[in-house]
Design a protein around this motif. Structure first.
Motif, mmCIF file in Angstrom:
data_model
loop_
_atom_site.group_PDB
_atom_site.id
_atom_site.type_symbol
_atom_site.label_atom_id
_atom_site.label_comp_id
_atom_site.label_asym_id
_atom_site.label_seq_id
_atom_site.Cartn_x
_atom_site.Cartn_y
_atom_site.Cartn_z
ATOM 1 N N PRO A 143 37.149 24.950 50.352
ATOM 2 C CA PRO A 143 38.526 25.429 50.550
ATOM 3 C C PRO A 143 38.908 25.620 52.014
ATOM 4 C CG PRO A 143 37.524 26.563 48.701
ATOM 5 C CD PRO A 143 36.430 25.737 49.333
ATOM 6 N N HIS A 144 37.995 26.161 52.848
ATOM 7 C CA HIS A 144 38.368 26.431 54.238
ATOM 8 C C HIS A 144 38.591 25.158 55.049
ATOM 9 C CE1 HIS A 144 33.880 26.324 54.481
ATOM 10 N NE2 HIS A 144 34.127 25.670 55.597
ATOM 11 N N GLU A 145 38.142 24.017 54.541
ATOM 12 C CA GLU A 145 38.381 22.760 55.246
ATOM 13 C C GLU A 145 39.841 22.328 55.141
ATOM 14 O OE1 GLU A 145 35.551 20.014 53.684
ATOM 15 O OE2 GLU A 145 33.843 21.000 54.637
ATOM 16 N N ARG A 146 40.593 22.985 54.263
ATOM 17 C CA ARG A 146 42.024 22.693 54.118
ATOM 18 C C ARG A 146 42.869 23.483 55.114
ATOM 19 N NH1 ARG A 146 43.284 24.719 48.641
ATOM 20 N NH2 ARG A 146 45.356 23.889 49.094
ATOM 21 N N LEU A 147 42.270 24.447 55.801
ATOM 22 C CA LEU A 147 43.025 25.249 56.761
ATOM 23 C C LEU A 147 43.372 24.426 57.996
ATOM 24 C CD1 LEU A 147 40.958 28.588 56.720
ATOM 25 C CD2 LEU A 147 43.070 28.094 55.472
ATOM 26 N N SER A 148 44.564 24.651 58.526
ATOM 27 C CA SER A 148 44.928 24.028 59.797
ATOM 28 C C SER A 148 44.145 24.716 60.910
ATOM 29 C CB SER A 148 46.429 24.182 60.051
ATOM 30 O OG SER A 148 46.746 25.545 60.297
ATOM 31 N N GLY A 149 44.201 24.141 62.105
ATOM 32 C CA GLY A 149 43.495 24.751 63.224
ATOM 33 C C GLY A 149 43.956 26.171 63.494
ATOM 34 N N ARG A 150 45.266 26.394 63.471
ATOM 35 C CA ARG A 150 45.800 27.729 63.726
ATOM 36 C C ARG A 150 45.441 28.687 62.596
ATOM 37 N NH1 ARG A 150 47.017 30.010 68.249
ATOM 38 N NH2 ARG A 150 48.749 28.651 68.858
ATOM 39 N N GLU A 151 45.511 28.217 61.347
ATOM 40 C CA GLU A 151 45.142 29.072 60.218
ATOM 41 C C GLU A 151 43.678 29.482 60.305
ATOM 42 O OE1 GLU A 151 48.307 27.127 56.994
ATOM 43 O OE2 GLU A 151 46.205 26.502 57.034
ATOM 44 N N PHE A 152 42.834 28.551 60.713
ATOM 45 C CA PHE A 152 41.410 28.855 60.846
ATOM 46 C C PHE A 152 41.197 29.921 61.919
ATOM 47 C CE2 PHE A 152 37.062 28.097 62.341
ATOM 48 C CZ PHE A 152 36.374 28.027 61.133
ATOM 49 N N SER A 179 52.005 36.699 59.617
ATOM 50 C CA SER A 179 52.006 37.087 58.207
ATOM 51 C C SER A 179 52.089 35.860 57.300
ATOM 52 C CB SER A 179 53.183 38.025 57.929
ATOM 53 O OG SER A 179 53.193 38.429 56.578
ATOM 54 N N THR A 180 52.861 34.869 57.734
ATOM 55 C CA THR A 180 52.960 33.622 56.964
ATOM 56 C C THR A 180 51.616 32.906 56.938
ATOM 57 O OG1 THR A 180 55.303 33.351 57.522
ATOM 58 C CG2 THR A 180 54.105 31.385 56.810
ATOM 59 N N PHE A 181 50.953 32.839 58.101
ATOM 60 C CA PHE A 181 49.609 32.249 58.153
ATOM 61 C C PHE A 181 48.662 33.005 57.221
ATOM 62 C CE2 PHE A 181 50.611 30.682 62.639
ATOM 63 C CZ PHE A 181 50.725 29.361 62.242
ATOM 64 N N HIS A 182 48.769 34.326 57.250
ATOM 65 C CA HIS A 182 47.915 35.190 56.433
ATOM 66 C C HIS A 182 48.051 34.831 54.952
ATOM 67 C CE1 HIS A 182 46.643 39.645 55.560
ATOM 68 N NE2 HIS A 182 45.671 38.795 55.335
ATOM 69 N N THR A 183 49.285 34.682 54.506
ATOM 70 C CA THR A 183 49.540 34.336 53.103
ATOM 71 C C THR A 183 48.984 32.963 52.761
ATOM 72 O OG1 THR A 183 51.566 35.673 53.102
ATOM 73 C CG2 THR A 183 51.338 34.010 51.370
ATOM 74 N N ARG A 184 49.189 31.998 53.652
ATOM 75 C CA ARG A 184 48.681 30.644 53.416
ATOM 76 C C ARG A 184 47.159 30.631 53.328
ATOM 77 N NH1 ARG A 184 52.122 27.372 57.991
ATOM 78 N NH2 ARG A 184 54.193 27.494 57.024
ATOM 79 N N ILE A 185 46.518 31.429 54.173
ATOM 80 C CA ILE A 185 45.054 31.497 54.169
ATOM 81 C C ILE A 185 44.555 32.004 52.818
ATOM 82 C CG2 ILE A 185 43.063 32.700 55.174
ATOM 83 C CD1 ILE A 185 44.736 32.682 57.853
ATOM 84 N N TRP A 186 45.158 33.081 52.328
ATOM 85 C CA TRP A 186 44.785 33.605 51.010
ATOM 86 C C TRP A 186 44.935 32.530 49.944
ATOM 87 C CZ3 TRP A 186 47.026 39.193 49.963
ATOM 88 C CH2 TRP A 186 46.395 40.106 50.824
ATOM 89 N N GLU A 187 46.080 31.829 49.981
ATOM 90 C CA GLU A 187 46.360 30.816 48.957
ATOM 91 C C GLU A 187 45.349 29.674 49.012
ATOM 92 O OE1 GLU A 187 50.348 29.699 49.830
ATOM 93 O OE2 GLU A 187 51.258 31.407 48.769
ATOM 94 N N LEU A 206 31.682 31.804 58.677
ATOM 95 C CA LEU A 206 32.901 31.482 59.407
ATOM 96 C C LEU A 206 33.363 32.608 60.318
ATOM 97 C CD1 LEU A 206 34.977 29.917 56.470
ATOM 98 C CD2 LEU A 206 33.485 28.740 58.097
ATOM 99 N N GLU A 207 32.575 33.682 60.428
ATOM 100 C CA GLU A 207 32.997 34.816 61.236
ATOM 101 C C GLU A 207 33.152 34.396 62.692
ATOM 102 O OE1 GLU A 207 30.064 34.431 59.351
ATOM 103 O OE2 GLU A 207 29.084 36.354 59.726
ATOM 104 N N GLU A 208 34.080 35.058 63.383
ATOM 105 C CA GLU A 208 34.366 34.723 64.775
ATOM 106 C C GLU A 208 33.145 34.920 65.651
ATOM 107 O OE1 GLU A 208 38.196 35.290 67.696
ATOM 108 O OE2 GLU A 208 37.523 37.015 66.539
ATOM 109 N N ASN A 209 32.333 35.951 65.387
ATOM 110 C CA ASN A 209 31.180 36.204 66.244
ATOM 111 C C ASN A 209 30.055 35.207 66.034
ATOM 112 O OD1 ASN A 209 30.108 36.986 63.809
ATOM 113 N ND2 ASN A 209 29.935 39.167 64.329
#
Length: 212
Positions: A143-152, A179-187, A206-209
């Motif tokens: 699923p996370h491979e569907r995220l855009s660069g900014r969403e990731f 907030s829009t990115f946040h919603t898209r990420i959940w979806e 996938l954590e930032e650290n």
């Protein structure tokens, strides 16, 4: 050969330059420490290889990669990062990179990657190449491979504990946009709240650290 070293850590740039200068004594080197400087240099001229740290401060690294690819003087890019290869390799290759190399890789792998990319090839580790070959013909993906660069990027910042307001300020975007990115990420990830989002990120490393 012209090689651009784009990383915000000066000592790392110097180390890379020293290693590559020994292997390519005739090479011309340039260094940049920010995404802005990197884009300025690639717009000025084409490079045989750009070694790009995907997590430099500033603009999202995948967006920078896309701009390099679409510039008037496109240059092949070898993305370097301490993020696990299985986490980032597919993403940067899809975004137009010519290769991916973990910063902990052996010197001989660095030299091999630069040689291959400078002559028009692509580079990933043997282990990653086997994974990619095994996936040929498969449908779907994680699923996370569907995220855009900014969403990731926003997803990683949320997982690190930053509020939407803090993320908006750091990325110079409105809270509404975040907030829009946040919603898209959940979806896209199929999660119902940030607790599930954090759990998903940890399970898939996938954590930032883990991407510093």
């Amino acid at each position: 050969m012209r090689i651009l070293l784009a990383d915000d850590h000066r000592l790392l740039r110097q180390g890379l330059k020293q290693i590559l200068a020994e292997e390519f004594p005739e090479a011309e080197f340039a260094e940049t420490g920010t995404t802005r400087e990197t884009l300025e240099r690639v717009r000025q001229q084409a490079w045989d290889v750009v070694l790009l740290d995907i997590f430099m401060p500033g603009r999202n690294g995948l967006e920078v990669l896309d701009e390099i690819r679409q510039s008037d003087k496109p240059s092949p890019v070898l993305v370097i990062s301490s993020a696990p290869e299985e986490q980032m390799a597919r993403r940067v290759l899809k975004a137009g990179a010519s290769g991916y190399l973990n910063k902990q890789a052996a010197v001989e792998h660095l030299i091999q990657a630069v040689k291959k990319i400078a002559t028009g090839g692509r580079y990933v580790s043997d282990a990653m190449a086997e994974r990619l070959a095994a996936e040929v013909g498969r449908t779907g993906g994680l699923p996370h491979e569907r995220l855009s660069g900014r969403e990731f990027q926003v997803m990683q910042m949320i997982v690190s504990g930053k509020s939407l307001k803090e993320i908006a300020a750091e990325l110079s975007l409105s809270v509404k946009t975040i907030s829009t990115f946040h919603t898209r990420i959940w979806e896209k990830l199929g999660v119902k709240n940030d607790i599930e989002l954090v759990r998903y990120a940890i399970e898939h490393r996938l954590e930032e650290n883990s991407s510093a």
